[in-house]
Each structure stands twice: as C-alpha cells, then as structure tokens.
Scaffold this motif. Structure first.
Motif, PDB file in Angstrom:
ATOM      1  N   UNK A   1       0.833  -1.217   0.000  1.00 31.26           N
ATOM      2  CA  UNK A   1       0.000   0.000   0.000  1.00 31.26           C
ATOM      3  C   UNK A   1       0.863   1.261   0.000  1.00 31.26           C
ATOM      4  N   UNK A   2       2.099   1.124  -0.460  1.00 34.21           N
ATOM      5  CA  UNK A   2       3.002   2.282  -0.467  1.00 34.21           C
ATOM      6  C   UNK A   2       2.389   3.473  -1.193  1.00 34.21           C
ATOM      7  N   UNK A   3       1.672   3.216  -2.295  1.00 31.97           N
ATOM      8  CA  UNK A   3       1.074   4.303  -3.069  1.00 31.97           C
ATOM      9  C   UNK A   3       0.038   5.092  -2.280  1.00 31.97           C
ATOM     10  N   UNK A   4      -0.509   4.492  -1.220  1.00 34.46           N
ATOM     11  CA  UNK A   4      -1.505   5.202  -0.403  1.00 34.46           C
ATOM     12  C   UNK A   4      -0.894   6.410   0.296  1.00 34.46           C
ATOM     13  N   UNK A   5       0.434   6.425   0.404  1.00 38.18           N
ATOM     14  CA  UNK A   5       1.120   7.524   1.095  1.00 38.18           C
ATOM     15  C   UNK A   5       1.820   8.466   0.120  1.00 38.18           C
ATOM     16  N   UNK A   6       1.538   8.270  -1.179  1.00 37.62           N
ATOM     17  CA  UNK A   6       2.109   9.139  -2.212  1.00 37.62           C
ATOM     18  C   UNK A   6       1.041  10.126  -2.655  1.00 37.62           C
ATOM     19  N   UNK A   7       1.257  11.390  -2.375  1.00 38.88           N
ATOM     20  CA  UNK A   7       0.279  12.412  -2.713  1.00 38.88           C
ATOM     21  C   UNK A   7       0.018  12.435  -4.217  1.00 38.88           C
ATOM     22  N   UNK A   8      -1.263  12.412  -4.591  1.00 36.00           N
ATOM     23  CA  UNK A   8      -1.652  12.480  -5.991  1.00 36.00           C
ATOM     24  C   UNK A   8      -1.671  11.145  -6.703  1.00 36.00           C
ATOM     25  N   UNK A   9      -1.352  10.056  -6.000  1.00 34.10           N
ATOM     26  CA  UNK A   9      -1.355   8.743  -6.638  1.00 34.10           C
ATOM     27  C   UNK A   9      -2.785   8.246  -6.821  1.00 34.10           C
ATOM     28  N   UNK A  10      -3.189   8.019  -8.077  1.00 32.54           N
ATOM     29  CA  UNK A  10      -4.538   7.515  -8.354  1.00 32.54           C
ATOM     30  C   UNK A  10      -4.712   6.098  -7.825  1.00 32.54           C
ATOM     31  N   UNK A  11      -3.662   5.282  -7.969  1.00 41.15           N
ATOM     32  CA  UNK A  11      -3.736   3.911  -7.453  1.00 41.15           C
ATOM     33  C   UNK A  11      -3.894   3.919  -5.936  1.00 41.15           C
ATOM     34  N   UNK A  12      -3.143   4.791  -5.274  1.00 40.27           N
ATOM     35  CA  UNK A  12      -3.249   4.892  -3.826  1.00 40.27           C
ATOM     36  C   UNK A  12      -4.626   5.337  -3.375  1.00 40.27           C
ATOM     37  N   UNK A  13      -5.196   6.295  -4.103  1.00 43.12           N
ATOM     38  CA  UNK A  13      -6.539   6.781  -3.762  1.00 43.12           C
ATOM     39  C   UNK A  13      -7.581   5.687  -3.962  1.00 43.12           C
TER      40      UNK A  13
END
Length: 301
Positions: A231-243
C-alpha cells in the motif's frame, strides 16, 4: 476487504464505480484469490475431506455468496478430480443477477463442470433461509462454503447455525474470512464508528466468528492464509492507485474528499504503523485470511 463483491441482505455492496475499480486493483495487487485457492487446494484434498465422498452415490454442494463463481468453480473442479465417479449437484445463493450471469458464462468455458446440475437462487442469504424454512425443505449438503460473505448478515450466529443445520453426516461448512488481528481487523475496529456507516454496519473478523462457533458448540479447525498488500502508493500524494486502494479499504468515495483531515491523518498513521510492516521501503498491509472448516457434528456444551 471483500474478496468477492456481493450484495446480500438489505445492504447492497457497491458493485460499480470507484468501489469496483478499487476492488479490482486490490485483488490484482494482493493476489488474494490466488492465496485462497492455494489454501482450498490443501484443505479440499486433505484427509478430513476424503470422508465427504466416501461411500457416497452423489455429492451436493452449496455456495453462499458465490459472486461470479471464481471460487465455486475451483472448489467444484477439485471435488470432481477427487471423486471423478461421483455425480455432483450444485446450489448457488447469490442475489446479484449480474454476477450470476458472469458465473454462468464462466461455467460455459469449463466442460468438466457442465454436466453438473445447478440450482440458482438469485436471492440474499436471509431470503434463502426464509424460503427453506417456509417451504419446509429437507435438502442437505455435503459441502457448504461461504467465502467473504458474513459481513453482510445481521445475525452472525443465527446464519452459521442455519447453514450448519443443512449439512449431511460427515458434511463440512467452510468459511473463509479476514483473519483476527490483521490489518483489516485493526483498521475497521479502531474506526468502527466512522467506517461502519454504509454497506457494513458492523465488522467482524475470524476471531469473532470463532467466538460464535464456540457459543454454538461447533467443532472446527482453522488454517491461516498469510497474505500482504503493498500500500506504499496510499502515502504518495496524488497517486490515483493509492486513492483507489484507500477508497476500497475504507469504503469511501474519494478518501481525501470524504473524510476530515484529522480522520484521514489518523487512518493513514494507523495503516502504516499498526496494520503493516515496512520492508525495503515498501509498506506491506497485513491482509491475511482464515479458512475455518466446521464439522457436521457438534460438541456438548
């Protein structure tokens, strides 16, 4: 959280839009289906399951909350391979017409299963229970499986007790559910009030299910299905996958728009520090599951 998107009871799980997109991304990244199927291969070919078909002239299987049939068809293929000379009849309980049609389309690609007679019950779990009780049906099953569907029932103990009552001698009730003390368990119990407000009005893990099984005096064995999700992308601002992942994991429509800054910060902190481990700079969410096999016989309380 839900490996098979399914609408049950009066609560309708979101099948479409961002929820569905997030679900598909979750399944792809976590490979949850693969982990479940590997566990089922082990369980269904074990000594305990040999008794299901021993001396039987036919087998009867019930899938509850079968969705599009990915798990069901795998289970049936394993049973067919294990008992090639024993006819297998199948009942399916799934309220979604769309998913039922997908299930039928999947069957059309599997010649080895097409000779099996299917009875389709396009209704919720509660509706099926009422139908059986009102009609006074006596149909019983050698195997009943419920994969990731108990979130959507109101009476957990009553539901388990009812389906257990439909088992034949030496029959098995197989439940796959999110494990106790996993990331899901920690997240949804910590923020129960904030998150259990839409499709799911309460949250239970395999640990809670085992409490109900013990209160009912039911014998069971449990096998843990280890699994993680990056879930690393969840902590990347602006990441669509994380959102998308955050939308699915918290059952929100746009996580960063739907929740207050304080609530978002609290959830993200919990996900990183309580629900996950960090390895080589990647945040790995614990999404392990539990496979619980319940025997037809009960123990004396």
């Amino acid at each position: 959280m839900v490996s098979v998107i399914m609408a049950t009871e009066e609560k309708q799980a979101g099948y479409g839009g961002r929820y569905a997109q997030g679900f598909q991304l979750y399944v792809k990244l976590s490979q949850e289906h693969k982990a479940i199927l590997q566990c089922l291969d082990y369980v269904l070919t074990g000594e305990e399951f040999e008794r299901i078909g021993a001396g039987k002239s036919h087998l009867h299987v019930l899938g509850v909350g079968s969705g599009a049939g990915e798990i069901d068809t795998h289970v049936l293929s394993v049973l067919h391979s294990s008992f090639p000379d024993v006819p297998i009849a199948v009942d399916v309980v799934e309220p979604s017409t769309e998913l039922t049609e997908q299930f039928k389309a999947l069957l059309a690609t599997m010649p080895q299963l097409q000779k099996m007679p299917f009875a389709w019950h396009t209704m919720s779990c509660a509706e099926y229970q009422k139908k059986v009780q009102d009609d006074g049906e006596t149909k019983q099953f050698d195997l009943i499986h419920m994969v990731q569907m108990l979130y959507y029932v109101d009476d957990y103990a009553g539901t388990i007790k009812f389906f257990h009552s439909l088992l034949k001698k030496d029959g098995k009730l197989l439940i796959v559910h999110e494990g106790a003390n996993t990331g899901w368990d920690i997240l949804w119990k910590t923020y129960r009030k904030e998150l259990c407000s839409k499709t799911i009005s309460d949250y239970l893990s395999a640990g809670d299910i085992k409490v109900h099984l013990k209160s009912l005096g039911l014998q069971y064995v449990e096998r843990i299905i280890p699994n993680t999700l990056d879930i690393t992308d969840c902590f990347v601002q602006g990441s669509e996958a994380g959102e998308l992942l955050l939308d699915f994991m918290t059952e929100q429509d746009h996580f960063h728009r739907s929740l207050t800054p304080e609530l978002r910060a609290g959830i993200l902190d919990l996900l990183r520090n309580k629900c996950s481990t960090v390895k080589d700079g990647r945040v790995l969410f614990d999404c392990s599951l539990s496979c619980i096999v319940i025997s037809a016989c009960s123990v004396c309380l």
